[in-house]
Design an enzyme around this catalytic site. Sequence first.
Site, PDB file in Angstrom:
ATOM      1  N   ASP A  69       7.613 -13.883 -13.344  1.00  0.00           N
ATOM      2  CA  ASP A  69       7.900 -13.689 -11.917  1.00  0.00           C
ATOM      3  C   ASP A  69       6.895 -12.777 -11.226  1.00  0.00           C
ATOM      4  O   ASP A  69       7.049 -12.448 -10.056  1.00  0.00           O
ATOM      5  CB  ASP A  69       9.319 -13.152 -11.726  1.00  0.00           C
ATOM      6  CG  ASP A  69       9.511 -11.765 -12.325  1.00  0.00           C
ATOM      7  OD1 ASP A  69       8.581 -11.287 -13.017  1.00  0.00           O
ATOM      8  OD2 ASP A  69      10.578 -11.159 -12.111  1.00  0.00           O
ATOM      9  N   GLU A  93       6.070  -9.585 -12.130  1.00  0.00           N
ATOM     10  CA  GLU A  93       6.243  -8.153 -12.380  1.00  0.00           C
ATOM     11  C   GLU A  93       5.274  -7.675 -13.465  1.00  0.00           C
ATOM     12  O   GLU A  93       4.920  -8.420 -14.373  1.00  0.00           O
ATOM     13  CB  GLU A  93       7.680  -7.856 -12.817  1.00  0.00           C
ATOM     14  CG  GLU A  93       8.703  -8.011 -11.709  1.00  0.00           C
ATOM     15  CD  GLU A  93      10.111  -7.666 -12.167  1.00  0.00           C
ATOM     16  OE1 GLU A  93      10.276  -7.252 -13.331  1.00  0.00           O
ATOM     17  OE2 GLU A  93      11.042  -7.814 -11.350  1.00  0.00           O
ATOM     18  N   GLN A 145      -5.273   6.721   4.835  1.00  0.00           N
ATOM     19  CA  GLN A 145      -4.092   7.040   5.646  1.00  0.00           C
ATOM     20  C   GLN A 145      -3.575   8.405   5.201  1.00  0.00           C
ATOM     21  O   GLN A 145      -2.577   8.513   4.504  1.00  0.00           O
ATOM     22  CB  GLN A 145      -3.027   5.954   5.461  1.00  0.00           C
ATOM     23  CG  GLN A 145      -3.498   4.569   5.891  1.00  0.00           C
ATOM     24  CD  GLN A 145      -2.462   3.500   5.638  1.00  0.00           C
ATOM     25  OE1 GLN A 145      -1.394   3.509   6.247  1.00  0.00           O
ATOM     26  NE2 GLN A 145      -2.756   2.579   4.738  1.00  0.00           N
ATOM     27  N   LYS A 180     -20.318   7.429  16.962  1.00  0.00           N
ATOM     28  CA  LYS A 180     -19.772   6.089  17.154  1.00  0.00           C
ATOM     29  C   LYS A 180     -18.405   6.172  17.807  1.00  0.00           C
ATOM     30  O   LYS A 180     -17.687   7.154  17.657  1.00  0.00           O
ATOM     31  CB  LYS A 180     -19.687   5.329  15.831  1.00  0.00           C
ATOM     32  CG  LYS A 180     -18.604   5.830  14.895  1.00  0.00           C
ATOM     33  CD  LYS A 180     -18.436   4.882  13.695  1.00  0.00           C
ATOM     34  CE  LYS A 180     -17.216   5.324  12.877  1.00  0.00           C
ATOM     35  NZ  LYS A 180     -17.508   5.597  11.504  1.00  0.00           N
ATOM     36  N   ASP A 198     -22.187   8.094   2.682  1.00  0.00           N
ATOM     37  CA  ASP A 198     -20.763   8.048   3.026  1.00  0.00           C
ATOM     38  C   ASP A 198     -19.970   7.900   1.741  1.00  0.00           C
ATOM     39  O   ASP A 198     -20.534   7.646   0.670  1.00  0.00           O
ATOM     40  CB  ASP A 198     -20.479   6.886   3.982  1.00  0.00           C
ATOM     41  CG  ASP A 198     -19.304   7.174   4.927  1.00  0.00           C
ATOM     42  OD1 ASP A 198     -18.570   8.156   4.670  1.00  0.00           O
ATOM     43  OD2 ASP A 198     -19.122   6.425   5.900  1.00  0.00           O
ATOM     44  N   ALA A 248     -18.202  -3.025   6.276  1.00  0.00           N
ATOM     45  CA  ALA A 248     -19.625  -2.757   6.517  1.00  0.00           C
ATOM     46  C   ALA A 248     -20.020  -2.918   7.981  1.00  0.00           C
ATOM     47  O   ALA A 248     -21.211  -2.916   8.306  1.00  0.00           O
ATOM     48  CB  ALA A 248     -20.523  -3.628   5.628  1.00  0.00           C
ATOM     49  N   THR A 300     -19.522  -0.732  10.496  1.00  0.00           N
ATOM     50  CA  THR A 300     -20.135   0.531  10.919  1.00  0.00           C
ATOM     51  C   THR A 300     -21.536   0.668  10.339  1.00  0.00           C
ATOM     52  O   THR A 300     -22.490   1.044  11.034  1.00  0.00           O
ATOM     53  CB  THR A 300     -19.274   1.715  10.456  1.00  0.00           C
ATOM     54  OG1 THR A 300     -18.013   1.661  11.115  1.00  0.00           O
ATOM     55  CG2 THR A 300     -19.942   3.047  10.783  1.00  0.00           C
TER      56      THR A 300
END
Length: 319
Positions: free
Chosen positions: A40, A42, A100, A198, A224, A230, A232
């Site tokens: 299933d 899992e 986040q 930016k 960075d 990509a 930016t």
Amino acid sequence: MQDQRNLLVFSGNANKPLAQSICKELGVRMGKALVTRFSDGEVQVEIEESVRRQEVFVIQPTCAPSAENLMELLVLIDALKRASAASVTAVIPYFGYSRQDRRMRSSRVPITAKVAAKMICAMEADRVLTVDLHADQIQGFFDVPIDNVYASPLLLADIWRAYGTDNLIVVSPDVGGVVRARAVAKRLDDADLAIIDKRRPRANVATVMNIIGDVQGKTCVLVDDLVDTAGTLCAAAAALKQRGALKVVAYITHPVLSGPAVDNINNSQLDELVVTDTIPLSAAARTCPKIRQLSVAELLAETIHRIAFGESVSSLYVD
């Protein structure tokens, strides 16, 4: 070489090649574990050897598919703890959900970096080892010791070897990356520094507005922590070339490279993108002539060795 018999390394399915390279650097074999799926979908995990009273390291970046890879990591940690491992260190070369990390103004959004950290701690991991967190303050989301090590020594060595420091300028792709770019510039014989201002109208869409610094006739090195679509990066390369840059290369730790990223890079004015193997490259990225990959296996192996034998980690890595 110190006795390694009490050190075991296991891996999920997110980045097996990196885990194998780390084991090779350490001189240990990969731990035996079944990491698959039930019918299933899992996650199914079974540790196939004794780990009782062993120092165990689980290597699993939580890159895409992020939810599946995070769940694999959590289930592996739980299985190892229930099998009486002396300690379990979660080695997360790329910590997914890290972007986040805060609520913007009054937005009704989660702080998923905190959610992921709490889940790992809830599984009773004893320590976390990761590479180039998106924001250093994410370390505070964990209730266990965390070593956030840096790929900068690896990237700096390659910049020296490939481009030297003559006529070179380090470029931050946004204001938030200035501290990182300044640190890199300092270690490149105090190279000049430029900043790209930016404006981002919405997620994953960036418009380059202005360049602070003189890039005329210079080799520009963009630095960075991660590259996603990509957009930016490619817009930055175009802006730098428009301002007279001789060459534009980028050194970025985590190659997320989602959506149209590879096409964007192929069609851009970027001369080269150098990344690490914290995240495995897709087939398209591997065949892209502009993308080159370095390995963090030696860096992580040395860090794992130092953690296992109680040696200093901070003395090895410099921000």
